[in-house]
Motif scaffolding. Structure first.
Motif, mmCIF file in Angstrom:
data_model
loop_
_atom_site.group_PDB
_atom_site.id
_atom_site.type_symbol
_atom_site.label_atom_id
_atom_site.label_comp_id
_atom_site.label_asym_id
_atom_site.label_seq_id
_atom_site.Cartn_x
_atom_site.Cartn_y
_atom_site.Cartn_z
ATOM 1 N N LEU A 285 0.640 -1.324 -0.078
ATOM 2 C CA LEU A 285 -0.018 0.088 0.017
ATOM 3 C C LEU A 285 0.884 1.251 -0.084
ATOM 4 C CD1 LEU A 285 -2.839 -1.060 2.648
ATOM 5 C CD2 LEU A 285 -2.985 -0.472 0.212
ATOM 6 N N SER A 286 1.879 1.434 0.897
ATOM 7 C CA SER A 286 2.859 2.207 0.961
ATOM 8 C C SER A 286 3.604 2.655 -0.190
ATOM 9 C CB SER A 286 3.478 2.337 2.104
ATOM 10 O OG SER A 286 4.407 1.379 2.060
ATOM 11 N N TRP A 287 3.959 1.407 -1.157
ATOM 12 C CA TRP A 287 4.895 1.576 -2.266
ATOM 13 C C TRP A 287 4.003 2.487 -3.266
ATOM 14 C CZ3 TRP A 287 9.663 1.381 -2.650
ATOM 15 C CH2 TRP A 287 10.349 1.126 -4.015
ATOM 16 N N MET A 288 2.595 1.865 -3.348
ATOM 17 C CA MET A 288 1.871 2.390 -4.487
ATOM 18 C C MET A 288 1.606 4.013 -4.209
ATOM 19 S SD MET A 288 -1.907 0.932 -5.805
ATOM 20 C CE MET A 288 -1.363 -0.230 -6.826
ATOM 21 N N ILE A 289 1.234 4.298 -2.831
ATOM 22 C CA ILE A 289 0.983 5.589 -2.641
ATOM 23 C C ILE A 289 2.269 6.553 -2.769
ATOM 24 C CG2 ILE A 289 0.743 7.193 -0.390
ATOM 25 C CD1 ILE A 289 -1.026 4.853 0.482
ATOM 26 N N PHE A 290 3.516 6.021 -2.147
ATOM 27 C CA PHE A 290 4.580 6.836 -2.350
ATOM 28 C C PHE A 290 5.058 7.000 -3.981
ATOM 29 C CE2 PHE A 290 9.342 7.018 -3.232
ATOM 30 C CZ PHE A 290 9.227 8.241 -2.910
ATOM 31 N N PRO A 308 -2.867 15.714 -8.395
ATOM 32 C CA PRO A 308 -3.199 15.822 -6.980
ATOM 33 C C PRO A 308 -4.182 14.956 -6.255
ATOM 34 C CG PRO A 308 -3.925 17.753 -7.740
ATOM 35 C CD PRO A 308 -3.296 16.972 -8.815
ATOM 36 N N ASP A 309 -5.463 14.752 -7.009
ATOM 37 C CA ASP A 309 -6.467 13.868 -6.320
ATOM 38 C C ASP A 309 -6.358 12.557 -6.707
ATOM 39 O OD1 ASP A 309 -7.580 16.404 -5.498
ATOM 40 O OD2 ASP A 309 -8.735 16.857 -7.351
ATOM 41 N N PHE A 310 -5.218 12.067 -7.101
ATOM 42 C CA PHE A 310 -5.182 10.504 -7.733
ATOM 43 C C PHE A 310 -4.399 9.925 -6.504
ATOM 44 C CE2 PHE A 310 -3.039 7.386 -10.293
ATOM 45 C CZ PHE A 310 -4.332 6.778 -10.498
ATOM 46 N N LEU A 311 -4.624 8.638 -6.258
ATOM 47 C CA LEU A 311 -4.008 7.892 -5.394
ATOM 48 C C LEU A 311 -3.717 8.531 -4.099
ATOM 49 C CD1 LEU A 311 -1.712 5.691 -7.655
ATOM 50 C CD2 LEU A 311 -3.589 4.905 -6.492
ATOM 51 N N ARG A 312 -4.214 9.427 -3.850
ATOM 52 C CA ARG A 312 -4.103 10.089 -2.353
ATOM 53 C C ARG A 312 -4.213 8.938 -1.392
ATOM 54 N NH1 ARG A 312 -8.319 15.023 -2.014
ATOM 55 N NH2 ARG A 312 -9.898 13.037 -2.319
ATOM 56 N N ARG A 313 -3.401 9.137 -0.132
ATOM 57 C CA ARG A 313 -3.214 8.126 1.002
ATOM 58 C C ARG A 313 -4.621 7.890 1.420
ATOM 59 N NH1 ARG A 313 1.069 8.875 5.883
ATOM 60 N NH2 ARG A 313 -0.076 10.721 6.353
ATOM 61 N N GLU A 314 -5.469 8.794 1.807
ATOM 62 C CA GLU A 314 -6.603 8.591 2.544
ATOM 63 C C GLU A 314 -7.654 7.779 1.569
ATOM 64 O OE1 GLU A 314 -6.645 12.994 1.360
ATOM 65 O OE2 GLU A 314 -5.154 11.439 1.707
ATOM 66 N N ASP A 330 0.197 2.591 10.798
ATOM 67 C CA ASP A 330 1.584 3.089 10.745
ATOM 68 C C ASP A 330 1.765 3.711 9.373
ATOM 69 O OD1 ASP A 330 2.191 2.687 13.550
ATOM 70 O OD2 ASP A 330 1.787 0.578 12.727
ATOM 71 N N LEU A 331 1.013 4.354 8.465
ATOM 72 C CA LEU A 331 1.356 4.815 7.248
ATOM 73 C C LEU A 331 2.451 5.600 7.216
ATOM 74 C CD1 LEU A 331 -1.978 4.504 5.119
ATOM 75 C CD2 LEU A 331 0.069 2.893 4.925
ATOM 76 N N ASP A 332 2.749 6.735 8.152
ATOM 77 C CA ASP A 332 3.890 7.547 8.188
ATOM 78 C C ASP A 332 5.089 6.938 8.369
ATOM 79 O OD1 ASP A 332 2.105 9.768 8.207
ATOM 80 O OD2 ASP A 332 2.469 10.381 10.252
ATOM 81 N N PHE A 333 5.245 5.521 8.924
ATOM 82 C CA PHE A 333 6.400 4.811 8.923
ATOM 83 C C PHE A 333 6.413 4.085 7.712
ATOM 84 C CE2 PHE A 333 7.879 0.546 9.074
ATOM 85 C CZ PHE A 333 9.355 0.745 9.614
ATOM 86 N N TYR A 334 5.383 3.372 7.015
ATOM 87 C CA TYR A 334 5.594 2.840 5.959
ATOM 88 C C TYR A 334 5.722 3.677 4.710
ATOM 89 C CZ TYR A 334 4.365 -1.434 8.279
ATOM 90 O OH TYR A 334 4.316 -2.787 9.054
ATOM 91 N N THR A 335 5.405 4.641 4.724
ATOM 92 C CA THR A 335 5.210 5.749 3.390
ATOM 93 C C THR A 335 7.108 6.217 3.385
ATOM 94 O OG1 THR A 335 4.401 7.539 4.454
ATOM 95 C CG2 THR A 335 3.136 6.175 2.946
ATOM 96 N N THR A 382 7.496 16.783 8.409
ATOM 97 C CA THR A 382 6.767 17.721 7.815
ATOM 98 C C THR A 382 6.070 17.558 6.499
ATOM 99 O OG1 THR A 382 8.655 18.686 6.588
ATOM 100 C CG2 THR A 382 8.289 19.392 8.990
ATOM 101 N N TYR A 383 6.542 16.296 5.802
ATOM 102 C CA TYR A 383 6.165 16.048 4.440
ATOM 103 C C TYR A 383 4.619 15.871 4.172
ATOM 104 C CZ TYR A 383 5.656 13.937 -0.115
ATOM 105 O OH TYR A 383 5.044 13.784 -1.510
ATOM 106 N N TRP A 384 3.967 15.341 5.078
ATOM 107 C CA TRP A 384 2.304 14.985 4.770
ATOM 108 C C TRP A 384 1.573 16.230 5.279
ATOM 109 C CZ3 TRP A 384 1.156 11.405 1.459
ATOM 110 C CH2 TRP A 384 1.876 10.404 1.195
#
Length: 393
Positions: A285-290, A308-314, A330-335, A382-384
Motif C-alpha cells: 500500500l505504501s509503495w503504491m502511494i509513495f 493531486p487528487d489521484f492515489l491520495r493516501r486517504e 502506521d502509514l507515516d512509517f511505511y511511506t 513535515t512532508y504530509w
C-alpha cells in the motif's frame, strides 16, 4: 518541451540502462530458435519470426519481445512472447542477485490462487548459455501502461483522462492489492520468499525486510560513495519499527500502476514480480502511494498541475478497507520506508550512470537521490502536512 519540464531531467531513468547490457537481436533470434527446439522437442520446428529489444529496456531485468511459430499437434501455431533475462555482471546490475525462476514461480502461484491478471508463464531456464543469463518466457499481452518517462502525472493518456476514468483505474489498482493479499497460506505457495527460521508474522517479516534493505544498501555502496541521508533513514527505520504489524501476506513488492497494463482503465496484466516478498500488507500500500507521490512531486518541480487528487493516501486506504476490512496502520512509517527503499534504488541507479561515464559524481552524494527533499521532509515529520496544504508542490 518547456523550460519548466526540462528541470525534471527526463534522462534520469535512462542512465540506468547502459547499452552494453543489451544483446544483439540477430544473435538472440538464432539462440532463441535453438533453445525453443530443445524445450519443444522433435518435430516442433520452431521459428522466431520477429524480435525486438526495446530501447527503453528495464532498469533491472532485460526484456526481449519476440514472435514465434512452431508445430503442435500437427498444426502450426503462432505465439507472442516476452523473455525476461537476468543482466550480466558487466552491466553493473541494479540488484545483487536475480532469481528469475523465483519470479516465474511467484507468477504461477498468483495465477493459480488469485484472480489477479497475470500473463501466462511458459518456461523458466536456469542455464545461461542460451541468452547469456537465466530467463523465463511469458505471453505478451497488450494494454496501456502509465509511463515513467515522462511521468504519467503530466501529458499522458492517464493525466488527460476524465476524473471518472482515473477513479475507476485507481479503485481497480487497489483492488489488485486486495485480491493478492487475500491469498491463503502464501508461505506454502511461495516458500522461497521466506528466509528459513523467519517467524511468519507481519512484525517478524518486516524486521527481516528492513535487515535485507540494510544489506542491499551496503552492497550498493561497497565500491562507491555512501549516502548520509540514506544512512540516517535506515537508522530511523530500524529505531521506529511498528510493534504490531498485522498478518504476513504475499506482497507484490513493486506495487505501482507503472507495472500494470490497462484496457478501458481496468487492469489486464500485473507485471514485474522481482521484489515480491511476504510481509505486512502496508509494504504494498505504501509503495503504491509513495510512487505516485514521487511522480506528483516531479510535476510540482516542473510547475505543472499534476494529478493531486489521484492515489491520495486517504483514498487508497479507504478503498482498501472497504474491500478487505483491514485498516492500514502506521502509514507515516511505511511511506517513509517506501521513500527510503526507493532512495537506495535511485542511488544505485545513479552510481551505475557514474560507472558507465554517463554522469559525474557530485560533491554531495545525496544529490543523486532525485527525491532527496521528500525523504528529508519525511524524516523531519513535515512532508504530509505540506501535502495537505499543497505546499509540497
Amino acid at each position: 518541451m518547456t523550460s519548466e519540464t526540462a528541470d525534471v531531467d527526463p534522462d534520469y531513468a535512462e542512465l540506468a540502462r547502459p547499452g552494453e547490457s543489451r544483446n544483439d537481436p540477430a544473435v538472440m533470434r538464432a539462440s532463441l530458435e535453438r533453445w525453443l527446439g530443445t524445450v519443444l522437442g522433435l518435430g516442433a520446428n520452431p521459428e522466431v519470426t520477429s524480435i525486438e529489444v526495446p530501447s527503453a529496456n528495464g532498469m533491472s531485468n532485460e526484456t526481449v519481445l519476440f514472435d514465434a511459430t512452431w508445430t503442435e499437434d500437427g498444426a502450426r501455431s503462432e505465439y507472442r512472447l516476452v523473455a525476461r533475462i537476468a543482466p550480466p555482471a558487466s552491466a553493473a546490475p541494479l540488484f545483487p542477485s536475480y532469481d528469475l525462476n523465483q519470479q516465474y514461480e511467484v507468477m504461477q502461484a498468483v495465477a493459480a490462487h488469485t484472480s489477479v491478471p497475470i500473463p501466462r508463464v511458459y518456461w523458466s531456464e536456469s542455464r545461461p548459455e542460451a541468452l547469456g543469463g537465466e530467463f523465463f518466457v511469458m505471453e505478451r499481452l497488450d494494454g496501456d501502461v502509465p509511463p515513467d518517462v515522462m511521468p504519467y502525472t503530466f501529458g499522458s493518456w492517464l493525466s488527460e483522462a476524465s476524473a471518472e476514468d482515473r477513479s475507476r483505474l485507481q479503485r481497480a489498482s487497489v483492488g489488485v492489492l486486495a485480491e493478492l493479499h487475500a491469498m491463503a497460506h502464501p508461505q506454502q505457495a511461495c516458500p522461497n520468499l521466506v528466509a528459513e527460521g523467519t517467524e511468519l508474522t507481519g512484525a517478524a517479516t518486516l524486521r527481516a525486510h528492513v535487515a535485507a534493505q540494510r544489506r542491499y544498501y551496503e552492497w550498493a555502496t561497497a565500491d562507491g560513495p555512501r549516502s548520509p541521508l540514506i544512512e540516517r533513514g535506515l537508522d530511523w527505520v530500524e529505531s521506529n519499527l511498528p510493534t504490531e504489524a498485522g498478518p504476513a501476506v504475499l506482497c507484490w513488492g513493486d506495487a505501482r500502476i507503472g507495472n500494470m497494463m490497462f484496457r478501458d482503465f481496468e487492469p489486464t496484466a500485473v507485471l514485474d514480480w522481482e521484489m515480491a516478498t511476504i510481509g505486512p500488507r502496508e509494504l504494498d500500500l505504501s509503495w503504491m502511494i509513495f510512487l505516485h507521490r514521487f511522480f506528483e512531486d516531479l510535476a510540482g518541480m516542473a510547475g505543472l498541475p499534476g494529478m493531486p487528487d489521484f492515489l491520495r493516501r486517504e483514498d487508497v486506504t479507504a478503498t482498501y478497507m472497504e474491500l478487505t476490512g483491514h485498516r492500514a496502520a502506521d502509514l507515516d512509517f511505511y511511506t517513509l520506508y517506501a521513500a527510503l527503499r526507493h532512495a537506495v534504488i535511485m542511488f544505485r541507479v545513479q552510481c551505475r550512470a557514474v560507472a558507465f561515464g554517463q554522469a559525474e559524481l557530485p560533491a554531495n552524494p545525496d544529490e543523486m537521490i532525485l527525491h532527496r527533499a521528500t525523504l528529508e521532509a519525511m524524516l523531519d515529520g513535515t512532508y504530509w502536512s505540506s501535502v495537505a496544504t499543497g505546499s509540497a508542490r
